[in-house]
Design an enzyme around this catalytic site. Sequence first.
Site, PDB file in Angstrom:
ATOM      1  N   GLU A 426      48.244   7.711 -16.517  1.00  0.00           N
ATOM      2  CA  GLU A 426      49.249   6.678 -16.189  1.00  0.00           C
ATOM      3  C   GLU A 426      48.607   5.378 -15.727  1.00  0.00           C
ATOM      4  O   GLU A 426      49.138   4.692 -14.844  1.00  0.00           O
ATOM      5  CB  GLU A 426      50.204   7.171 -15.095  1.00  0.00           C
ATOM      6  CG  GLU A 426      51.377   7.909 -15.605  1.00  0.00           C
ATOM      7  CD  GLU A 426      51.945   7.313 -16.868  1.00  0.00           C
ATOM      8  OE1 GLU A 426      52.094   8.067 -17.831  1.00  0.00           O
ATOM      9  OE2 GLU A 426      52.213   6.103 -16.916  1.00  0.00           O
TER      10      GLU A 426
HETATM   11  C1  LIG Z   1      44.995  15.581 -18.529  1.00  0.00           C
HETATM   12  C2  LIG Z   1      45.368  14.270 -19.151  1.00  0.00           C
HETATM   13  C3  LIG Z   1      46.680  14.058 -19.537  1.00  0.00           C
HETATM   14  C4  LIG Z   1      47.042  12.859 -20.163  1.00  0.00           C
HETATM   15  N1  LIG Z   1      48.330  12.688 -20.609  1.00  0.00           N
HETATM   16  C5  LIG Z   1      48.611  11.628 -21.412  1.00  0.00           C
HETATM   17  C6  LIG Z   1      49.873  11.525 -22.072  1.00  0.00           C
HETATM   18  O1  LIG Z   1      50.755  12.364 -21.901  1.00  0.00           O
HETATM   19  N2  LIG Z   1      50.082  10.478 -22.919  1.00  0.00           N
HETATM   20  C7  LIG Z   1      49.136   9.529 -23.142  1.00  0.00           C
HETATM   21  O2  LIG Z   1      49.377   8.619 -23.929  1.00  0.00           O
HETATM   22  N3  LIG Z   1      47.923   9.576 -22.510  1.00  0.00           N
HETATM   23  C8  LIG Z   1      47.645  10.600 -21.662  1.00  0.00           C
HETATM   24  N4  LIG Z   1      46.417  10.678 -21.042  1.00  0.00           N
HETATM   25  C9  LIG Z   1      45.453   9.618 -21.256  1.00  0.00           C
HETATM   26  C10 LIG Z   1      45.230   8.759 -20.026  1.00  0.00           C
HETATM   27  O3  LIG Z   1      46.341   7.950 -19.796  1.00  0.00           O
HETATM   28  C11 LIG Z   1      43.916   7.973 -20.251  1.00  0.00           C
HETATM   29  O4  LIG Z   1      42.859   8.910 -20.144  1.00  0.00           O
HETATM   30  C12 LIG Z   1      43.755   6.859 -19.259  1.00  0.00           C
HETATM   31  O5  LIG Z   1      44.697   5.836 -19.488  1.00  0.00           O
HETATM   32  C13 LIG Z   1      42.354   6.233 -19.304  1.00  0.00           C
HETATM   33  O6  LIG Z   1      41.957   5.941 -20.616  1.00  0.00           O
HETATM   34  P1  LIG Z   1      40.540   6.468 -21.126  1.00  0.00           P
HETATM   35  O7  LIG Z   1      40.476   7.934 -20.875  1.00  0.00           O
HETATM   36  O8  LIG Z   1      40.329   6.020 -22.524  1.00  0.00           O
HETATM   37  O9  LIG Z   1      39.478   5.787 -20.191  1.00  0.00           O
HETATM   38  P2  LIG Z   1      38.847   4.341 -20.418  1.00  0.00           P
HETATM   39  O10 LIG Z   1      39.910   3.356 -20.719  1.00  0.00           O
HETATM   40  O11 LIG Z   1      37.712   4.457 -21.358  1.00  0.00           O
HETATM   41  O12 LIG Z   1      38.296   4.030 -18.954  1.00  0.00           O
HETATM   42  C14 LIG Z   1      36.989   4.434 -18.492  1.00  0.00           C
HETATM   43  C15 LIG Z   1      36.728   3.715 -17.160  1.00  0.00           C
HETATM   44  O13 LIG Z   1      36.693   2.297 -17.385  1.00  0.00           O
HETATM   45  C16 LIG Z   1      37.658   1.650 -16.577  1.00  0.00           C
HETATM   46  N5  LIG Z   1      38.240   0.539 -17.330  1.00  0.00           N
HETATM   47  C17 LIG Z   1      38.740   0.561 -18.583  1.00  0.00           C
HETATM   48  N6  LIG Z   1      39.216  -0.645 -18.909  1.00  0.00           N
HETATM   49  C18 LIG Z   1      39.034  -1.444 -17.847  1.00  0.00           C
HETATM   50  C19 LIG Z   1      39.320  -2.800 -17.555  1.00  0.00           C
HETATM   51  N7  LIG Z   1      39.943  -3.599 -18.422  1.00  0.00           N
HETATM   52  N8  LIG Z   1      38.958  -3.282 -16.354  1.00  0.00           N
HETATM   53  C20 LIG Z   1      38.358  -2.502 -15.451  1.00  0.00           C
HETATM   54  N9  LIG Z   1      38.072  -1.210 -15.651  1.00  0.00           N
HETATM   55  C21 LIG Z   1      38.392  -0.691 -16.848  1.00  0.00           C
HETATM   56  C22 LIG Z   1      38.685   2.710 -16.211  1.00  0.00           C
HETATM   57  O14 LIG Z   1      39.341   2.414 -14.998  1.00  0.00           O
HETATM   58  C23 LIG Z   1      37.811   3.957 -16.116  1.00  0.00           C
HETATM   59  O15 LIG Z   1      37.239   4.053 -14.852  1.00  0.00           O
HETATM   60  C24 LIG Z   1      46.059  11.850 -20.365  1.00  0.00           C
HETATM   61  C25 LIG Z   1      44.747  12.051 -19.932  1.00  0.00           C
HETATM   62  C26 LIG Z   1      44.399  13.244 -19.357  1.00  0.00           C
HETATM   63  C27 LIG Z   1      42.964  13.443 -18.943  1.00  0.00           C
END
Ligand SMILES: Cc1cc2nc3c(=O)[nH]c(=O)nc-3n(C[C@H](O)[C@H](O)[C@H](O)COP(=O)(O)OP(=O)(O)OC[C@H]3O[C@@H](n4cnc5c(N)ncnc54)[C@H](O)[C@@H]3O)c2cc1C
Length: 567
Positions: A426
Site C-alpha cells: 500500500e
Molecule cells: C505480501 C505482499 C502483498 C502485496 N499485495 C499487493 C496487492 O494486492 N496488489 C498490488 O498491486 N500490489 C501488492 N503488493 C505490492 C506492493 O504494493 C509493492 O511491493 C510496494 O508498492 C513496493 O513496490 P516494490 O516491491 O516494487 O518496491 P520498489 O518500488 O522497488 O521499492 C524498493 C525501495 O525503494 C524505495 N523507493 C522506490 N521508489 C522510491 C522513490 N520514488 N523515492 C524514494 N524511495 C523509493 C521504496 O520505499 C523501497 O524502500 C504486495 C506486496 C507484498 C510483498
Amino acid sequence: MTFRAPVSEYEFLLNNVVGYGDVSATDRFAEAPSDVVSAILNEAGKMCDEVLAPLQRNGDLTPAYLENGVLRTSPGFADGFKAISEGGWIGMSAPEEYGGMALPLTVATAVNEMMAGACLSLQLAPLMSQGQIEALEHHASDAIKELYLPKLITGEWSGTMNLTEPQAGSDVGALSSKAEPNGDGTYAVTGQKIFISWGDNDFCENVCHLVLARLPDGVPGTKGISLFLVPKFLPDADGKPGKANDLKVVSLEHKMGLHGSPTCVMQYDGATGWLVGEEHGGMAAMFTMMNNARLGVGGQGVGAGEGAYQHALVYALERKQGKTASGSIVDHADVRRMLMEMKADLFASRAILLACAQAIDMQTATGEKDWAARAAFLTPIAKAFGTDTGIRISETGVQVHGGMGFIEESGAAQYYRDVRVTAIYEGTNGIQSMDLVARKMMDGGETAFALIDEIEERAERARATHPNMAESVWQACESLREATEWLVAQEDIQDRFAGAVPYLRAFARVLGGHYHLAAAMADQGGPREKLARFYITRMLPEHASLLAHAQAGAGGTFALSLDELAG
Ligand SMILES: Cc1cc2nc3c(=O)[nH]c(=O)nc-3n(C[C@H](O)[C@H](O)[C@H](O)COP(=O)(O)OP(=O)(O)OC[C@H]3O[C@@H](n4cnc5c(N)ncnc54)[C@H](O)[C@@H]3O)c2cc1C
C-alpha cells in the site's frame, strides 16, 4: 493463545479522546450513537475472539497452496470468511441501498483492526473487498454497481487490487499491462501482475479484480492509466458466474510471513474487463481504493501489535526467571519497560488511526474542505506509524519471550513475520512520508499548522490539572512547528525527502502525546493517566532527535560516493 478484542479500549478512545460524538451528531451518522457503536464492537469482538483468533496459527502452519491450478486456502479460512460475511462486516460502511450498513468509517476501522489482531492473513481478504466496494461506489457505472456491489458486500464475491508489475512497484506509472476495446463496451486486458493479495480463493463464487492497464492511446506514466474490473467468471444474463474469464493464477509467492494470505502472480490474456471511471482516469479511481486501504493497512499494524502485546504479556506473567516479587519475569524492570512501551505506543497509534477515520467521516458528513485536508494529512501518518508500531511491538514481543521468541512454537515470531509487510505494501512507509512532506504540504503547511495549533490548545487546557505533562507536549509541539516551518521553506524537494521518515515519526510522536494527554484528563488518577505519564516522560522526547534528523537536509545522506558506500 487466546485473543481478546480490545473493545473497551475502543469505547474509551471514541468517547474521550477522538471526539466520536462529533460524528454521531451529524445527520449522516445520527443512527450510530455511542451505545449502538458499543453493541456493534462487542458483537464484532466476540467473532474475533471465538472464530477468527483460532485460525491465526492455521494460516502460518498450513499456508494456502495451488493444486493443479486450483487455489486451496488454509484450514478454517472458508468458515472464518463466512463468519465475517454473515456478520455484515465486509459492508460495514458501504451504502445501504446495496446491502451495506452505512456505518461511520471510524467504526469500520475499529472492527477491521480487531479482525486483524485476531487473524491478519484472513482479514486482508475482506479489506481488499472493502477497498473495491469503495472504488466502485465512487467511480463505476450504475450497471456495474447494481451487479457487483451487493455480491461484494455479502461476501458471495470477493475483490482484489492489481497494480504491481515486476518493473512497476512504487513507480506504478511504469506498468505495461494493456487494454484494447472489444467494440462492445468491454475491453481485452492483457498483462502480468505480481504480488496480488488474495488473487484467488476457494470460498467465494467469483473473484473480481480491479486491474490497472493502459489503453492504446494512453500516454506513458500515470496519466495514461485506466482501471478495469475483470472478474474470474463472466456474469451471465442472470448475473450469476458464467464462463471462465481468460485469466489465471500462475504461482504463489513464498513469503516471510502472512502465509495464510495467498500472494499471487496473475496472468491476463485478453481477459474481458469493464472500464471503471474515465478512460485514462485510472489513478484517480485507484486512489479512492488506495486511501481506504492505507487506513486499513495502518489498522493491520495496530491490530497485529495488539495480538503481539497480548501474547507477550501472557508469557511474561508465566515465565519464572530470577527473583522478583511475583516470581515471574513481568516484575523485572526491563520487561516492564518493554510492556509499557508496547502498551503506550498501541494507544498512540490507535488514537491516530481513529482520528484519521473520524476526519474522513466528518468530511463525508459535512463536505467541509478542512476535514478533507485533515483526513488527507493524517492518512500517511496513520498508515506508516500504525504499521511501524505493529512491527516494533511484535519485535519487542519476541524479545519479551527471550529464546522462546526465536522458536516458532511459541508463536511470537509469527506476529513479527506477518506484520512486517505492512510497512511495504500500500505504498512503502518511505513513500507515505514523502507524500506527507510534499503533496500534503502543498498548502504551505496550512493543514499541518492547524493541527499543531489544536495540539497546543489542548496542552494549554491541560495545564490546570497536568502542568508537567502539558508543558512537555506544548514544548514538543513548538519544536514540531519550527521543523514544519523549516520543511516548507526548503526549495530543493530532496531536502524535504531526506528527512521525511523521521519527520513523519516525530509528528506521530507528538500526536501520541496529544492523545495521551486527553486520556490523562479523562481518567485522572486512573491507569490511563499513568500510561500517559510514561509515554510523555519517556517516549515523547524521541521527537527531538527525529526532528534534528528531519532538518538536516539531503547533503549528508548523499555524502558518500557510490564507491565509498561499497567500500
Ligand atoms: C505480501 C505482499 C502483498 C502485496 N499485495 C499487493 C496487492 O494486492 N496488489 C498490488 O498491486 N500490489 C501488492 N503488493 C505490492 C506492493 O504494493 C509493492 O511491493 C510496494 O508498492 C513496493 O513496490 P516494490 O516491491 O516494487 O518496491 P520498489 O518500488 O522497488 O521499492 C524498493 C525501495 O525503494 C524505495 N523507493 C522506490 N521508489 C522510491 C522513490 N520514488 N523515492 C524514494 N524511495 C523509493 C521504496 O520505499 C523501497 O524502500 C504486495 C506486496 C507484498 C510483498
